[in-house]
Design a protein around this motif. Structure first.
Motif, short mmCIF file in Angstrom:
data_model
loop_
_atom_site.label_atom_id
_atom_site.label_comp_id
_atom_site.label_asym_id
_atom_site.label_seq_id
_atom_site.Cartn_x
_atom_site.Cartn_y
_atom_site.Cartn_z
N MET A 1 0.84 -1.18 0.00
CA MET A 1 0.00 0.00 0.00
C MET A 1 0.88 1.25 0.00
O MET A 1 1.81 1.36 0.76
CB MET A 1 -0.90 -0.02 1.23
CG MET A 1 -1.75 1.23 1.35
SD MET A 1 -2.79 1.22 2.82
CE MET A 1 -4.20 0.43 2.15
N ARG A 2 0.57 2.18 -0.89
CA ARG A 2 1.34 3.41 -0.99
C ARG A 2 0.76 4.47 -0.06
O ARG A 2 -0.44 4.55 0.13
CB ARG A 2 1.31 3.93 -2.42
CG ARG A 2 2.03 3.02 -3.36
CD ARG A 2 2.07 3.64 -4.75
NE ARG A 2 2.81 2.78 -5.64
CZ ARG A 2 2.25 1.96 -6.51
NH1 ARG A 2 0.96 1.88 -6.61
NH2 ARG A 2 3.00 1.22 -7.28
N HIS A 3 1.65 5.31 0.48
CA HIS A 3 1.21 6.38 1.37
C HIS A 3 1.64 7.74 0.86
O HIS A 3 1.66 8.70 1.60
CB HIS A 3 1.77 6.15 2.78
CG HIS A 3 1.24 4.91 3.40
ND1 HIS A 3 -0.04 4.81 3.89
CD2 HIS A 3 1.79 3.70 3.58
CE1 HIS A 3 -0.24 3.60 4.37
NE2 HIS A 3 0.86 2.90 4.18
N VAL A 12 5.06 11.18 -12.19
CA VAL A 12 4.75 9.82 -11.74
C VAL A 12 5.10 8.81 -12.82
O VAL A 12 5.34 9.16 -13.97
CB VAL A 12 3.24 9.68 -11.39
CG1 VAL A 12 2.87 10.54 -10.20
CG2 VAL A 12 2.36 10.01 -12.59
N THR A 13 5.13 7.53 -12.42
CA THR A 13 5.17 6.42 -13.37
C THR A 13 3.83 5.70 -13.28
O THR A 13 3.16 5.74 -12.25
CB THR A 13 6.31 5.43 -13.07
OG1 THR A 13 6.10 4.86 -11.79
CG2 THR A 13 7.66 6.09 -13.14
N PHE A 14 3.45 5.05 -14.36
CA PHE A 14 2.20 4.30 -14.40
C PHE A 14 2.56 2.83 -14.58
O PHE A 14 3.19 2.46 -15.57
CB PHE A 14 1.34 4.80 -15.55
CG PHE A 14 0.10 3.97 -15.81
CD1 PHE A 14 -0.83 3.77 -14.81
CD2 PHE A 14 -0.12 3.41 -17.05
CE1 PHE A 14 -1.96 3.02 -15.05
CE2 PHE A 14 -1.24 2.65 -17.29
CZ PHE A 14 -2.17 2.46 -16.30
N ARG A 47 -2.45 2.97 -9.13
CA ARG A 47 -1.46 2.39 -10.03
C ARG A 47 -0.32 3.36 -10.37
O ARG A 47 0.52 3.06 -11.20
CB ARG A 47 -2.15 1.92 -11.30
CG ARG A 47 -3.06 0.73 -10.98
CD ARG A 47 -3.83 0.24 -12.15
NE ARG A 47 -2.98 -0.25 -13.23
CZ ARG A 47 -3.47 -0.63 -14.40
NH1 ARG A 47 -4.77 -0.59 -14.62
NH2 ARG A 47 -2.66 -1.05 -15.34
N LEU A 48 -0.27 4.50 -9.68
CA LEU A 48 0.77 5.49 -9.92
C LEU A 48 1.81 5.45 -8.81
O LEU A 48 1.51 5.13 -7.67
CB LEU A 48 0.17 6.90 -9.97
CG LEU A 48 -0.89 7.15 -11.03
CD1 LEU A 48 -1.44 8.55 -10.90
CD2 LEU A 48 -0.34 6.91 -12.42
N ALA A 49 3.04 5.79 -9.15
CA ALA A 49 4.11 5.92 -8.17
C ALA A 49 4.84 7.23 -8.45
O ALA A 49 5.15 7.54 -9.60
CB ALA A 49 5.08 4.75 -8.25
#
Length: 57
Positions: A1-3, A12-14, A47-49
């Motif tokens: 899980m991203r915070h 961002v990357t997808f 789905r993004l980082a």
């Protein structure tokens, strides 16, 4: 899980690929624009980082 907290203009990357700029976030979805070809996608925020900003000189 991203915070991470993502917002407009963040890079961002997808799905772990490409470089995109967030144009808008609404109801769990993001409108992102590719930095390489200008294509626009609507994708789930999950789905993004976030990509570290590159300093400019």
């Amino acid at each position: 899980m991203r915070h991470e907290v993502l917002g407009s203009n963040d890079l961002v990357t997808f799905d772990g690929r490409g470089r995109y700029r967030i144009t808008r976030i609404e109801r769990g979805r993001a409108l992102i624009t590719s930095l390489t070809n200008g294509h626009t996608l609507i994708v789930p925020v999950s789905r993004l980082a976030q990509v570290a900003a590159v300093p400019t000189t």
